[in-house]
Write an enzyme that holds these catalytic residues in place. Structure first.
Site, PDB file in Angstrom:
ATOM      1  N   GLU A  61      17.089  10.249 -58.790  1.00 12.81           N
ATOM      2  CA  GLU A  61      16.753  11.588 -58.266  1.00 12.81           C
ATOM      3  C   GLU A  61      17.971  12.506 -58.274  1.00 12.81           C
ATOM      4  O   GLU A  61      19.013  12.165 -57.696  1.00 12.81           O
ATOM      5  CB  GLU A  61      16.206  11.444 -56.837  1.00 12.81           C
ATOM      6  N   LYS A  82      12.785   9.315 -45.407  1.00 13.09           N
ATOM      7  CA  LYS A  82      12.882   9.188 -46.874  1.00 13.09           C
ATOM      8  C   LYS A  82      14.235   9.707 -47.335  1.00 13.09           C
ATOM      9  O   LYS A  82      14.896   9.126 -48.192  1.00 13.09           O
ATOM     10  CB  LYS A  82      11.738   9.959 -47.551  1.00 13.09           C
ATOM     11  N   ASP A 119      19.359  -6.782 -51.940  1.00 14.64           N
ATOM     12  CA  ASP A 119      17.892  -6.814 -51.937  1.00 14.64           C
ATOM     13  C   ASP A 119      17.387  -5.590 -51.154  1.00 14.64           C
ATOM     14  O   ASP A 119      17.323  -5.614 -49.925  1.00 14.64           O
ATOM     15  CB  ASP A 119      17.437  -8.129 -51.292  1.00 14.64           C
ATOM     16  N   HIS A 158      18.474  22.313 -54.792  1.00 15.14           N
ATOM     17  CA  HIS A 158      17.843  21.375 -55.722  1.00 15.14           C
ATOM     18  C   HIS A 158      17.660  21.960 -57.106  1.00 15.14           C
ATOM     19  O   HIS A 158      17.618  21.243 -58.084  1.00 15.14           O
ATOM     20  CB  HIS A 158      16.429  21.033 -55.206  1.00 15.14           C
TER      21      HIS A 158
HETATM   22  P1  NDP Z   1      22.163 -17.469 -52.329  1.00 12.96           P
HETATM   23  O1  NDP Z   1      21.023 -18.404 -52.415  1.00 12.96           O
HETATM   24  O2  NDP Z   1      22.786 -17.039 -53.603  1.00 12.96           O
HETATM   25  O3  NDP Z   1      23.240 -18.097 -51.330  1.00 12.96           O
HETATM   26  C1  NDP Z   1      24.494 -17.573 -51.115  1.00 12.96           C
HETATM   27  C2  NDP Z   1      25.514 -18.283 -51.981  1.00 12.96           C
HETATM   28  O4  NDP Z   1      26.774 -17.687 -51.806  1.00 12.96           O
HETATM   29  C3  NDP Z   1      25.623 -19.742 -51.588  1.00 12.96           C
HETATM   30  O5  NDP Z   1      25.558 -20.511 -52.741  1.00 12.96           O
HETATM   31  C4  NDP Z   1      27.009 -19.832 -50.958  1.00 12.96           C
HETATM   32  O6  NDP Z   1      27.653 -21.001 -51.306  1.00 12.96           O
HETATM   33  C5  NDP Z   1      27.741 -18.693 -51.650  1.00 12.96           C
HETATM   34  N1  NDP Z   1      28.872 -18.168 -50.879  1.00 12.96           N
HETATM   35  C6  NDP Z   1      30.126 -18.019 -51.376  1.00 12.96           C
HETATM   36  N2  NDP Z   1      30.936 -17.479 -50.479  1.00 12.96           N
HETATM   37  C7  NDP Z   1      30.202 -17.283 -49.361  1.00 12.96           C
HETATM   38  C8  NDP Z   1      30.495 -16.721 -48.096  1.00 12.96           C
HETATM   39  N3  NDP Z   1      31.709 -16.252 -47.786  1.00 12.96           N
HETATM   40  N4  NDP Z   1      29.492 -16.607 -47.200  1.00 12.96           N
HETATM   41  C9  NDP Z   1      28.254 -17.038 -47.492  1.00 12.96           C
HETATM   42  N5  NDP Z   1      27.916 -17.598 -48.686  1.00 12.96           N
HETATM   43  C10 NDP Z   1      28.879 -17.722 -49.624  1.00 12.96           C
HETATM   44  O7  NDP Z   1      21.781 -16.145 -51.605  1.00 12.96           O
HETATM   45  P2  NDP Z   1      21.094 -15.930 -50.222  1.00 12.96           P
HETATM   46  O8  NDP Z   1      20.800 -17.225 -49.510  1.00 12.96           O
HETATM   47  O9  NDP Z   1      21.942 -14.952 -49.509  1.00 12.96           O
HETATM   48  O10 NDP Z   1      19.719 -15.307 -50.632  1.00 12.96           O
HETATM   49  C11 NDP Z   1      19.673 -14.007 -51.179  1.00 12.96           C
HETATM   50  C12 NDP Z   1      18.691 -13.970 -52.315  1.00 12.96           C
HETATM   51  O11 NDP Z   1      17.439 -14.485 -51.907  1.00 12.96           O
HETATM   52  C13 NDP Z   1      18.435 -12.566 -52.787  1.00 12.96           C
HETATM   53  O12 NDP Z   1      18.422 -12.579 -54.198  1.00 12.96           O
HETATM   54  C14 NDP Z   1      17.045 -12.286 -52.251  1.00 12.96           C
HETATM   55  O13 NDP Z   1      16.393 -11.320 -53.064  1.00 12.96           O
HETATM   56  C15 NDP Z   1      16.386 -13.617 -52.298  1.00 12.96           C
HETATM   57  N6  NDP Z   1      15.278 -13.888 -51.406  1.00 12.96           N
HETATM   58  C16 NDP Z   1      14.894 -13.048 -50.406  1.00 12.96           C
HETATM   59  C17 NDP Z   1      13.861 -13.365 -49.566  1.00 12.96           C
HETATM   60  C18 NDP Z   1      13.516 -12.438 -48.462  1.00 12.96           C
HETATM   61  O14 NDP Z   1      14.181 -11.439 -48.290  1.00 12.96           O
HETATM   62  N7  NDP Z   1      12.495 -12.678 -47.662  1.00 12.96           N
HETATM   63  C19 NDP Z   1      13.112 -14.620 -49.716  1.00 12.96           C
HETATM   64  C20 NDP Z   1      13.638 -15.451 -50.760  1.00 12.96           C
HETATM   65  C21 NDP Z   1      14.662 -15.090 -51.577  1.00 12.96           C
HETATM   66  P3  NDP Z   1      27.352 -22.382 -50.564  1.00 12.96           P
HETATM   67  O15 NDP Z   1      25.947 -22.740 -50.885  1.00 12.96           O
HETATM   68  O16 NDP Z   1      28.346 -23.301 -51.164  1.00 12.96           O
HETATM   69  O17 NDP Z   1      27.569 -22.168 -49.111  1.00 12.96           O
END
Ligand code: NDP
Length: 431
Positions: A82, A271, A287, A385
């Protein structure tokens, strides 16, 4: 603001890249990547990210300037289709910056997950049994995802509630026992780690309650990750042609009161706030559906859908702006670590941590809202705008290169600014 970046909007594309390099925001390699359009998501990556991939869908990304937040200046990448949003955010931030900038709250950040059980035979006994086992459940959750504990995060506590569904003609009004798990997910949004933890504790909860497990899932209603950002604007900075600063200040407060009383206005007010919030959320690879769902639910938490910002006049006469929203943003996880443009966006922001990023995003929402209200209660929204809209029309009519600005300038003076006029101007130009 770095001298090299001044009047950024007036520069040619090449001059913009030179300014970014000179200011140190980007290095020569990153500027080359932009110059040569090398930040596009590779097709192979897209195929791994989603199902049935065919191509990338592009959005333009630009920079918002003048964001002075807790005395630190940020240049903010914003991805949005936009016109006028980035200009308005920067304009709002500039005025707020003249009065000391944005101040952020001392906020906490925990994610919430739910384990829901139905058909519980003895509800109050089940609630007591789960509450008694709270420490054990928290330990079990942490055992299910030990790496987050090593990072200093992990499950912090649980709460147990009963939730009664409404009975109607087709539903019997079921009662659920719900365990809420509160987790510090550190720098991640934590959806996947939360879901892993919830699935780890679910069998124990089922056993303790003797009910049937319905689901275990993260809640996007991130009420334990509220961010607060405020600003205080001196009326002298609000003065416009024909309006005194005090008058503009008071009209902004009236505009807020109108939005707080009328959901038809509140939705449009919000919005505008979301124009800024979504643009940075998208640019940083977060997300945005999760953020939007949480923010709109929070707008209705009082029972009536309300504006996300609040404006009032302080005893000192300053215009006080506030925003409070749930924002569980991340700097790792999902596609953030490998999406080339998201990585560049974090780099431009100076690699803030997740909480700082949430404050930046909330500040952009507040600046956006301030700029919109100021325009609405003074010259109206269309004047600002129109010139940007004219450029969009020129592009839609098929103008390219220097012709875009020429057609836009002619359109701005034409009696009717529409696509037909744009096409006519372009065809006259080409003859
Ligand atoms: P991930 O599954 O990618 O988990 C985070 C990763 O980051 C882990 O592998 C973790 O490693 C790593 N990591 C590295 N450094 C750090 C740190 N300092 N702090 C925390 N983690 C670290 O992502 P999320 O669990 O955050 O999930 C987000 C994704 O899930 C988005 O793509 C979202 O769209 C999607 N999603 C959203 C849903 C919803 O909103 N309802 C439902 C399902 C999925 P380690 O494992 O070694 O700790």
């Amino acid at each position: 603001m770095d001298r090299a970046l001044r009047h950024f909007y007036k520069k040619s594309y090449e001059e913009k890249l030179e300014a970014l390099e000179l200011s140190g925001l980007l290095d020569p390699k990153e500027c080359d990547q932009l110059r040569n359009q090398m930040l596009d998501l590779p097709h192979e990556m897209g195929s791994h990210m989603i199902e049935n991939f065919i191509t990338n869908y592009s959005l333009p990304m630009g920079l918002g300037f003048h964001f002075l937040i807790d005395d630190q200046e940020y240049t903010v990448p914003m991805a949005i289709e936009e016109p006028s949003v980035i200009a308005a955010a920067s304009f709002g931030a500039k005025i707020i910056g003249q009065s000391g900038g944005f101040k952020t709250g001392d906020d906490t950040r925990l994610m919430i997950g739910q384990v829901a059980v139905e058909n519980v035979p003895h509800m109050s006994e089940a609630v007591q049994a789960v509450e008694k086992a709270a420490d054990k459940i928290v330990r079990l959750a942490n055992d299910a995802y030990p790496s987050i504990v090593k990072r200093g995060g992990g499950a912090r506590r649980i709460e147990v509630r009963t939730v009664q569904a409404n009975a109607d003609r087709t539903h019997d009004g079921a009662e659920f026992l719900v365990v809420y798990l509160y987790v510090d997910t550190c720098e991640a949004m934590g959806a996947n780690m939360m879901n892993t933890m919830l699935e780890g504790i679910a069998p124990m909860i089922q056993e303790l309650t003797r009910g049937n497990l319905l689901m275990s899932i993260l809640s996007n209603y991130a009420t334990e990750a509220l961010v607060h950002v405020t600003c205080a604007i001196e009326p002298k900075y609000l003065k416009t042609k024909g309006w005194s600063g005090q008058k503009v200040r008071d009209r902004i407060v009236s505009a807020w009161q109108f939005a707080s009383a009328d959901p038809y206005r509140a939705v449009t007010h919000n919005k505008g706030v979301m124009n800024g919030i979504d643009a940075v959320t998208i640019a940083t690879g977060n997300d945005w559906r999760a953020a939007s769902a949480a923010i709109h639910a929070y707008a209705a938490h009082s029972g009536q859908y309300q504006p996300l910002t609040r404006w009032h006049v302080a005893d000192s006469g300053e215009l006080i702006g506030q925003i409070t929203i749930p924002l569980a943003l991340a700097t790792v996880g999902g596609s953030i670590g490998f999406h080339p443009t998201a990585q560049l966006a974090h780099q431009i922001l100076g690699q803030p941590n997740a909480q700082e990023l949430a404050h930046i995003v909330a500040a952009v929402g507040l600046a956006q809202n301030f700029a919109a209200l100021r325009a609405l209660v003074t010259e109206g929204i269309q004047e600002g705008h129109m010139s940007l809209q004219a450029r969009s029309l020129a592009i839609s009519a098929g103008a390219t290169g220097d012709h875009i600005q020429y057609v836009a300038d002619q359109l701005a003076q034409a009696p009717k600014m529409n696509l037909d006029t744009a096409k006519q101007i372009l065809s006259d130009l080409k003859q």
